[in-house]
Design a protein around this motif. Structure first.
Motif, PDB file in Angstrom:
ATOM      1  N   UNK A  66     -11.396 -11.723   6.318  1.00  0.00           N
ATOM      2  CA  UNK A  66     -10.975 -10.716   5.346  1.00  0.00           C
ATOM      3  C   UNK A  66     -12.181 -10.056   4.684  1.00  0.00           C
ATOM      4  N   UNK A  67     -13.171 -10.850   4.313  1.00  0.00           N
ATOM      5  CA  UNK A  67     -14.384 -10.318   3.681  1.00  0.00           C
ATOM      6  C   UNK A  67     -15.148  -9.426   4.651  1.00  0.00           C
ATOM      7  N   UNK A  68     -15.238  -9.843   5.920  1.00  0.00           N
ATOM      8  CA  UNK A  68     -15.932  -9.017   6.919  1.00  0.00           C
ATOM      9  C   UNK A  68     -15.259  -7.660   7.085  1.00  0.00           C
ATOM     10  N   UNK A  69     -13.921  -7.648   7.090  1.00  0.00           N
ATOM     11  CA  UNK A  69     -13.198  -6.385   7.223  1.00  0.00           C
ATOM     12  C   UNK A  69     -13.465  -5.483   6.026  1.00  0.00           C
ATOM     13  N   UNK A  70     -13.483  -6.058   4.830  1.00  0.00           N
ATOM     14  CA  UNK A  70     -13.736  -5.271   3.627  1.00  0.00           C
ATOM     15  C   UNK A  70     -15.151  -4.712   3.619  1.00  0.00           C
ATOM     16  N   UNK A  71     -16.115  -5.523   4.033  1.00  0.00           N
ATOM     17  CA  UNK A  71     -17.505  -5.059   4.080  1.00  0.00           C
ATOM     18  C   UNK A  71     -17.644  -3.935   5.099  1.00  0.00           C
ATOM     19  N   UNK A  74     -16.336  -0.759   3.567  1.00  0.00           N
ATOM     20  CA  UNK A  74     -17.283  -0.207   2.585  1.00  0.00           C
ATOM     21  C   UNK A  74     -18.446   0.483   3.297  1.00  0.00           C
ATOM     22  N   UNK A  75     -18.942  -0.119   4.363  1.00  0.00           N
ATOM     23  CA  UNK A  75     -20.038   0.492   5.131  1.00  0.00           C
ATOM     24  C   UNK A  75     -19.587   1.829   5.714  1.00  0.00           C
ATOM     25  N   UNK A  76     -18.363   1.882   6.237  1.00  0.00           N
ATOM     26  CA  UNK A  76     -17.845   3.134   6.799  1.00  0.00           C
ATOM     27  C   UNK A  76     -17.739   4.210   5.722  1.00  0.00           C
ATOM     28  N   UNK A  79     -21.292   5.487   4.921  1.00  0.00           N
ATOM     29  CA  UNK A  79     -21.814   6.358   5.984  1.00  0.00           C
ATOM     30  C   UNK A  79     -21.177   7.741   5.924  1.00  0.00           C
ATOM     31  N   UNK A  80     -19.869   7.778   5.669  1.00  0.00           N
ATOM     32  CA  UNK A  80     -19.179   9.060   5.569  1.00  0.00           C
ATOM     33  C   UNK A  80     -19.713   9.864   4.386  1.00  0.00           C
ATOM     34  N   UNK A  81     -19.940   9.198   3.261  1.00  0.00           N
ATOM     35  CA  UNK A  81     -20.501   9.878   2.093  1.00  0.00           C
ATOM     36  C   UNK A  81     -21.886  10.432   2.401  1.00  0.00           C
ATOM     37  N   UNK A  82     -22.675   9.656   3.127  1.00  0.00           N
ATOM     38  CA  UNK A  82     -24.028  10.107   3.452  1.00  0.00           C
ATOM     39  C   UNK A  82     -23.984  11.347   4.327  1.00  0.00           C
ATOM     40  N   UNK A  83     -23.089  11.347   5.330  1.00  0.00           N
ATOM     41  CA  UNK A  83     -23.003  12.487   6.240  1.00  0.00           C
ATOM     42  C   UNK A  83     -22.456  13.735   5.554  1.00  0.00           C
ATOM     43  N   UNK A  84     -21.408  13.562   4.763  1.00  0.00           N
ATOM     44  CA  UNK A  84     -20.720  14.729   4.218  1.00  0.00           C
ATOM     45  C   UNK A  84     -21.279  15.208   2.884  1.00  0.00           C
ATOM     46  N   UNK A  85     -21.958  14.351   2.131  1.00  0.00           N
ATOM     47  CA  UNK A  85     -22.403  14.751   0.802  1.00  0.00           C
ATOM     48  C   UNK A  85     -23.906  14.685   0.624  1.00  0.00           C
ATOM     49  N   UNK A  86     -24.490  13.572   0.923  1.00  0.00           N
ATOM     50  CA  UNK A  86     -25.896  13.355   0.587  1.00  0.00           C
ATOM     51  C   UNK A  86     -26.831  14.214   1.423  1.00  0.00           C
TER      52      UNK A  86
END
Length: 127
Positions: A66-71, A74-76, A79-86
């Motif tokens: 469960x923790x691995x799925x949540x992590x 969060x990583x996804x 990454x999406x924020x970095x591509x679309x915003x940053x």
């Protein structure tokens, strides 16, 4: 011998034969005497505030998954924020702060004037 308990006397507790065999096998796996194994078990239940009658709930393995799925989620998101915003924002900021160099004009700004020497007319010539 059991460290700290050498001077204490033994007492008997009655167990069913199958339970006693199972406990002895468990004690050998733990590498301690029967008394020390039972003491460690009791300490474990007291320290972790557990009861043998209650269910612990999800196992460690399911919690880890469960923790691995949540992590991963969060990583996804990051990454999406970095591509679309940053990255676009950084590119815009860099373009704003770059030094703009003017394009060279075809006509130079300062022109050197060429002076023409006046030729004096000679009025009289010697013969």
């Amino acid at each position: 011998m059991d460290n700290g308990y050498e001077k204490e006397q033994f007492t008997t507790i009655s167990f069913k034969e199958s339970v006693a065999k199972k406990f002895r096998i468990f004690s050998k796996k733990m590498g301690a005497s029967n008394s020390m194994t039972l003491l460690m078990m009791l300490d474990f239940f007291e320290v972790n505030n557990l009861s043998p009658k209650e269910s612990i709930g999800p196992t460690v393995h399911t919690l880890e998954n469960l923790i691995k799925k949540r992590v991963s989620a969060v990583i996804a998101i990051l990454r999406d924020m970095e591509k679309s915003q940053t990255k676009p924002t950084v590119a815009m900021m860099q373009s704003l702060f770059e030094e703009v160099t003017p394009a060279p004009k075809s006509k130079p700004l300062l022109v050197e004037k060429k002076r023409i020497k006046k030729v004096e007319k000679i009025r009289f010539r010697e013969k």
